[in-house]
Structures are given as structure tokens and as C-alpha cells.
Design a protein around this motif. Structure first.
Motif, short mmCIF file in Angstrom:
data_model
loop_
_atom_site.label_atom_id
_atom_site.label_comp_id
_atom_site.label_asym_id
_atom_site.label_seq_id
_atom_site.Cartn_x
_atom_site.Cartn_y
_atom_site.Cartn_z
N PHE A 60 -10.17 1.03 0.51
CA PHE A 60 -10.49 1.28 -0.89
C PHE A 60 -9.79 0.24 -1.76
O PHE A 60 -10.41 -0.42 -2.61
N GLN A 61 -8.49 0.08 -1.54
CA GLN A 61 -7.68 -0.82 -2.36
C GLN A 61 -8.03 -2.29 -2.13
O GLN A 61 -7.74 -3.13 -2.99
N THR A 118 0.95 5.33 0.35
CA THR A 118 0.18 6.47 0.81
C THR A 118 1.13 7.60 1.18
O THR A 118 2.23 7.35 1.65
N THR A 128 0.84 -1.19 0.00
CA THR A 128 0.00 0.00 0.00
C THR A 128 0.88 1.23 0.00
O THR A 128 1.80 1.35 0.80
N GLN A 151 -14.05 -0.78 -6.77
CA GLN A 151 -13.28 0.45 -6.60
C GLN A 151 -13.72 1.49 -7.63
O GLN A 151 -13.91 2.66 -7.30
N ASP A 186 -3.94 9.95 -2.60
CA ASP A 186 -3.25 8.75 -2.12
C ASP A 186 -3.78 7.49 -2.81
O ASP A 186 -3.04 6.53 -3.01
N TYR A 187 -5.05 7.51 -3.17
CA TYR A 187 -5.66 6.37 -3.84
C TYR A 187 -5.19 6.26 -5.30
O TYR A 187 -4.82 5.18 -5.75
N HIS A 240 -8.42 4.29 5.25
CA HIS A 240 -9.40 4.46 4.17
C HIS A 240 -8.82 4.03 2.82
O HIS A 240 -9.50 3.37 2.03
N VAL A 241 -7.56 4.40 2.54
CA VAL A 241 -6.92 4.01 1.29
C VAL A 241 -6.81 2.48 1.23
O VAL A 241 -7.13 1.87 0.20
#
Length: 163
Positions: free
Chosen positions: A18-19, A4, A2, A26, A148-149, A14-15
Motif C-alpha cells: 500500500f505504502q 506496522t 514502515t 494510495q 496499520d496503514y 500488504h501495508v
């Protein structure tokens, strides 16, 4: 892995949430975010200091020439970091330009230039829960979360490769 930029553990969570959603979920969540918050994002994305509207528009114009099926596949490829020419071009963008590119895709979906969202699509309970959490964040946190996403998506340009 991940990626970020935020030091805020809440945004990192949260990221990661989401991922962790399936790719199409998504995409759907990002669409619902645009529908809910698009008017707020509009002035922020194009006006940001590191954004390059011409670059984002150039990639968007290439994508809109694809068939709807190819457009959807490209969006999936960006999330999955598939190494292809358009994903490398996207990968060379600044984070803010990446955000603007996704904003342009959402605008294209709205007018059916880009493959539209199925009319009766409903988010899964997991995605809906995350969507509700995102709506509670302040605007600055939302923009940081979205950057970040989208930041780790796409493929990195290769030395000597055509992009």
C-alpha cells in the motif's frame, strides 16, 4: 521506514505494498476500499473503544471548509507526513480515531463535501492486485490492515506547538 502494529507477515506485506504506491494511487485505493467495504466498516470504526468521534469530526469539519484542491493536498500531506497544523492534529489521534477520520473523508467524498474521486478513475494494475488481496482478508484482518496503514500518517505534535 514502515510502521506496522501487526505481527502478521501477510498484513505487513500488504501495508508495505500500500505504502509503496504513489500517493494519489494510495488515496484512490483507499476510496475503492471504502466503496467496496464501507458498509462493513461503518459499525466497526465509530463503535471501537478507543475512538473519539468528536475529535475526528472536529478535524473533518476543518477540512470540509477548505477548497477541494486544499482538501486533496491535505490528504497527500497526511500520507507524506508533512508537518503542518492539521497533520499534527491528525498525528495526535489514536489509530482508531485516524481510521474514523478517513472514513468521514470518504463519506464526504461521496456527497461532494470533500473533493470527489474522478468519475472514470481506474486503479493501476498494481493497486487493483492489492485491492483484490485485501478483499480476500477476513474483516478483522482488514481493519487491522487499515489501522496499520493510517497510523503512521500525519505529523507528530511538538512540545509547546499549537495543534
Amino acid at each position: 521506514m514502515t510502521f506496522t502494529q501487526s505481527n502478521d507477515p501477510n498484513l505487513r506485506e500488504h501495508v508495505q505494498a500500500f505504502q509503496s504506491l504513489p500517493v494519489d494511487e494510495q488515496l484512490a485505493l483507499f476510496w475503492f476500499i471504502y466503496k467496496e467495504m464501507g458498509d462493513s466498516i461503518t459499525p466497526a470504526a465509530p463503535g471501537a473503544s478507543t475512538v473519539s468521534p468528536e475529535v475526528a469530526e472536529g478535524l473533518f469539519n476543518q477540512v470540509k471548509e477548505l477548497s477541494h484542491e486544499e482538501q486533496l493536498q491535505l490528504q497527500r500531506d497526511l500520507i507524506n507526513k508533512v508537518d503542518n497544523q492539521l497533520a499534527r492534529e491528525y498525528g495526535s489521534f489514536s489509530d482508531t480515531t485516524k481510521l474514523l477520520f478517513w472514513y468521514r473523508l470518504a463519506q464526504g467524498m461521496e456527497n461532494s463535501t470533500i473533493i470527489p474521486m474522478p468519475a472514470n478513475y481506474e486503479l493501476s494494475s498494481q493497486a487493483q492486485e492489492l485491492f483484490n488481496k485485501i478483499k480476500q482478508l477476513d474483516f478483522g484482518q482488514q481493519i487491522t490492515l487499515f489501522r496499520d496503514y493510517v497510523s503512521p500518517m500525519g505529523a507528530q505534535p511538538k512540545a509547546g506547538a499549537e495543534i
